[in-house]
Write an enzyme that holds these catalytic residues in place. Structure first.
Site, PDB file in Angstrom:
ATOM      1  N   GLU B  80       1.038  -1.170   0.027  1.00 21.68           N
ATOM      2  CA  GLU B  80       0.004   0.038   0.010  1.00 21.68           C
ATOM      3  C   GLU B  80       0.987   1.064  -0.036  1.00 21.68           C
ATOM      4  O   GLU B  80       0.439   2.267   0.020  1.00 21.68           O
ATOM      5  CB  GLU B  80      -0.935  -0.110   1.149  1.00 21.68           C
ATOM      6  CG  GLU B  80      -0.268  -0.184   2.472  1.00 21.68           C
ATOM      7  CD  GLU B  80      -1.497  -0.216   3.556  1.00 21.68           C
ATOM      8  OE1 GLU B  80      -2.271  -1.117   3.654  1.00 21.68           O
ATOM      9  OE2 GLU B  80      -1.742   0.775   4.151  1.00 21.68           O
ATOM     10  N   CYS B 112      -3.276  -4.743   4.159  1.00 19.05           N
ATOM     11  CA  CYS B 112      -2.339  -5.687   4.393  1.00 19.05           C
ATOM     12  C   CYS B 112      -2.464  -7.208   3.829  1.00 19.05           C
ATOM     13  O   CYS B 112      -1.569  -8.081   4.244  1.00 19.05           O
ATOM     14  CB  CYS B 112      -2.157  -5.764   5.912  1.00 19.05           C
ATOM     15  SG  CYS B 112      -1.945  -4.227   6.783  1.00 19.05           S
ATOM     16  N   HIS B 234      -2.497 -12.584  10.370  1.00 19.44           N
ATOM     17  CA  HIS B 234      -2.151 -11.231  10.336  1.00 19.44           C
ATOM     18  C   HIS B 234      -1.979 -10.299  11.692  1.00 19.44           C
ATOM     19  O   HIS B 234      -2.668 -10.674  12.539  1.00 19.44           O
ATOM     20  CB  HIS B 234      -3.103 -10.514   9.443  1.00 19.44           C
ATOM     21  CG  HIS B 234      -2.763  -9.018   9.489  1.00 19.44           C
ATOM     22  ND1 HIS B 234      -1.566  -8.432   8.969  1.00 19.44           N
ATOM     23  CD2 HIS B 234      -3.523  -8.140   9.660  1.00 19.44           C
ATOM     24  CE1 HIS B 234      -1.677  -7.115   8.999  1.00 19.44           C
ATOM     25  NE2 HIS B 234      -2.726  -6.644   9.386  1.00 19.44           N
TER      26      HIS B 234
END
Lengths: 137, 344
Positions: B80, B112, B234
Site C-alpha cells: 500500500e 495488508c 495477520h
C-alpha cells in the site's frame, strides 16, 4: 541527470554491469568499449559480485547545492553521510555511499557488500533513480 | 505440487522504541506496550522504499533457489506504499534481478493482504503453465499520521516468495479467501496518511474475516487446530493475532514462532508473510503450517502448507528473519520523522 541517461545507466546502477577483457582478464567498471590494458576491442559483459573493501572514505557534511530541488540527492537529506572509495573483489574501484552503519564503525580495509537503494529523485514529481550503495559486510 | 520453492525476507535496520514515540506525544508507554503488545518497530532508511525492500527480499529468494532469473515468468508485488501511483514496482524488481524482458508484472494493492493475494495469483500462473516460476511479494513502508495510535505499529519490511511446481520446500495444499466490502481502514488518492474506523477495525473487520477464512480452510482441508505445528495470523499488533488464535483453538506454542510483530511492528503487506518466513526458517520436513492474512477493506486469504525435505536446500544460502530482527540501529523520534518523510 536526464531521464534517458538514468535509463541508460540502469544495468550498471542496478547490477554493477561492467566489462571483462577475454584476452587479458582485466575487469572494468564502469564498462569500457576496449581494454585499456591490452587494446583488445572485443570486450564481454560482466556482472560484478557486489562485494569489496573500503580503500578510503570521507564524511560529507555539506551536500551538493541544489537550490531548486531539481535533482534531489537522497543522501543530501541525511547529512552527515559516508562516501567511500571501494575496491570490488574483481579489482576495479568505484565511489559509493556506505549506509546502515554508525559512522564510527567505518574503517579502511573493512569488507562491504552492495545494497539496492534510492539514489536521487528528479524533483518532487520526477522519476526516482535507484542503484548501488554499500553496507558493511 | 504447487508451493513455495524459496522465500526471501527483509527488514530495514532502523528501529524506534514505543517509549520514544509515547514521549513525543505525552502518552503512557507502558499502557501502549501492554495494550498493543509492541515494544519497538522498524522504519526505513532515508533511501529505502517499497521497491528497495522488494529487491532485497527478492534477491534473497532467487539466490536461495540458485535458478536462472530469466526462468521467472511473473512478478507480483503487493503493497500500500508503492513509490509510484503510475509506474510499476514490478519492473524495477525484475530488472534488479536481471530477469530479462520475457515476464509479466502488475502491482497489487489490498491493504495488508496484497502479498498473499500475489501468492494466490502466482499459484494460478504456475499451475496453468503460464509461468515456470512466479515471484509473489508483500512489502511496505507503512505510513501513519504523527500522533495517530497507528504510529506505534506502522513499520517497514517485506517478504517475497518464489512460487513453482518443482522442488518446492513448502507445498501449498489448500488456499481459500473470505472477502467483503467493509470500510475499516482506507487511504484516498493524494492523501498522505490512512484513516481508520478505530474500534470498528476489530470485530466486524479483522476478527470476522480471519475467523471465517481460517474456519473455511480447516473445513476444506478436513483439519482442526491440533493438526498444525505452526499458525500465523495477520499481526497489526500483538493483541489481535493472540486473541484470534485463542478463539480458533490454537495454542501459544503454535503461534509464537511466527509472531514477529512485537519486535518489528506491523509491516502491512509484509506482516503475516514475514511471520511465515520466520517459521520456514526453523520448520522441519513434514511440519504443517496454517497462514491467514487480513487486509482492510476487507478480506482474508488462508493457506494450508506442508514443509518438504527441500527446506534445507532453500535455507542454505538464505538469511533468516531473526538475523534481520537482531541487526538494528535505534533512532530517536526526530530521526524517525526524517526517515519516514514527515520532516523534510
Amino acid at each position: 541527470m536526464t531521464v534517458p541517461k538514468i535509463w541508460r545507466k540502469i544495468p550498471e546502477m542496478y547490477n554493477l554491469k561492467g566489462r571483462i577483457c577475454p584476452e587479458c582478464n582485466s575487469y572494468f567498471f564502469p564498462p569500457r568499449e576496449f581494454c585499456t590494458k591490452c587494446g583488445n576491442e572485443k570486450m564481454e559483459d560482466y556482472f560484478f559480485q557486489g562485494i569489496g573493501k573500503i580503500i578510503s572514505f570521507t564524511i560529507i557534511r555539506t551536500p551538493v547545492s541544489d537550490p531548486e530541488n531539481e535533482n534531489m540527492d537522497i543522501a543530501a537529506r541525511n547529512i552527515p553521510y559516508v562516501l567511500a572509495i571501494i575496491e570490488l573483489a574483481e579489482g576495479p574501484r568505484l565511489t559509493a555511499q556506505v549506509v546502515d552503519c554508525r559512522k564510527e564503525d567505518v574503517e579502511i580495509g573493512k569488507d562491504v557488500e552492495m545494497v539496492f537503494r534510492k539514489i536521487m529523485e528528479k524533483g518532487e514529481k520526477g522519476v526516482i533513480q535507484y542503484g548501488y550503495k554499500f553496507r558493511l559486510a | 505440487m504447487v508451493g513455495i520453492v524459496t522465500w526471501g525476507s527483509y527488514i530495514p535496520k532502523y528501529r524506534i522504541k514505543a517509549e520514544d514515540i509515547a514521549k513525543a506525544w505525552g502518552s503512557n508507554p507502558e499502557q501502549i506496550k501492554s495494550g498493543l503488545m509492541i515494544t519497538e518497530k522498524s522504519l526505513p532508511g532515508i533511501d529505502e522504499d517499497t521497491i528497495t525492500i522488494a529487491v532485497e527480499a527478492a534477491r534473497n529468494a532467487v539466490r536461495a533457489a540458485r535458478i536462472d532469473p530469466k526462468s521467472i515468468g511473473a512478478v507480483y508485488i503487493g503493497s500500500e506504499s508503492h513509490p509510484y501511483a503510475v509506474k510499476p514496482t514490478g519492473t524495477v524488481v525484475a530488472e534488479a534481478l536481471n530477469m530479462g524482458n520475457k515476464y509479466t508484472t502488475a502491482d497489487f494493492e489490498f491493504a495488508c493482504k496484497a502479498g498473499t493475494a500475489a501468492i494466490q495469483v502466482s499459484m494460478a500462473m504456475v499451475r496453468s503453465g503460464m509461468a515456470e516460476y512466479a515471484l509473489a511479494g508483500g512489502c511496505d513502508t507503512a505510513q501513519a499520521s504523527p500522533g495517530d495510535p497507528l504510529e506505534y505499529t506502522a513499520a517497514a519490511g517485506g517478504a517475497v516468495f518464489l512460487i513453482g511446481l518443482e522442488n518446492v520446500s513448502a507445498e501449498i495444499n489448500h488456499t481459500v479467501s473470505y472477502t467483503s466490502d467493509t470500510p475499516d481502514f482506507w487511504r484516498k488518492k493524494y492523501e498522505k496518511y490512512p484513516a481508520h474506523g478505530g474500534a470498528f477495525t476489530g470485530q466486524p473487520a479483522y476478527y470476522r474475516h480471519v475467523i471465517a477464512a481460517t474456519s473455511m480452510l480447516m473445513e476444506k482441508a478436513n483439519t482442526s487446530s491440533a493438526d498444525y505445528d505452526y499458525a500465523i495470523f495477520h499481526q497489526p499488533n500483538g493483541k489481535f493475532p493472540t486473541r484470534v488464535a485463542k478463539i480458533l483453538g490454537f495454542k501459544k506454542e503454535q503461534i509464537q514462532p511466527g509472531l514477529v510483530v512485537s519486535k518489528i511492528g506491523n509491516t502491512y503487506s509484509g506482516s503475516s508473510i514475514l511471520g511465515l518466513c520466520a517459521v520456514l526458517d526453523i520448520a522441519k520436513p513434514g511440519d504443517r503450517i496454517l497462514l491467514t492474512s487480513y487486509g482492510s477493506g476487507a478480506g482474508s486469504d488462508s493457506f494450508d502448507i506442508t514443509v518438504t525435505d527441500k527446506i534445507f536446500y532453500a535455507r542454505e544460502k538464505n538469511r533468516t528473519v531473526e538475523s534481520y530482527i537482531q541487526d538494528k540501529i535505534y533512532v530517536d523520534y526526530t530521526k524517525y520523522l526524517k526517515n519516514t518523510g514527515n520532516l523534510r
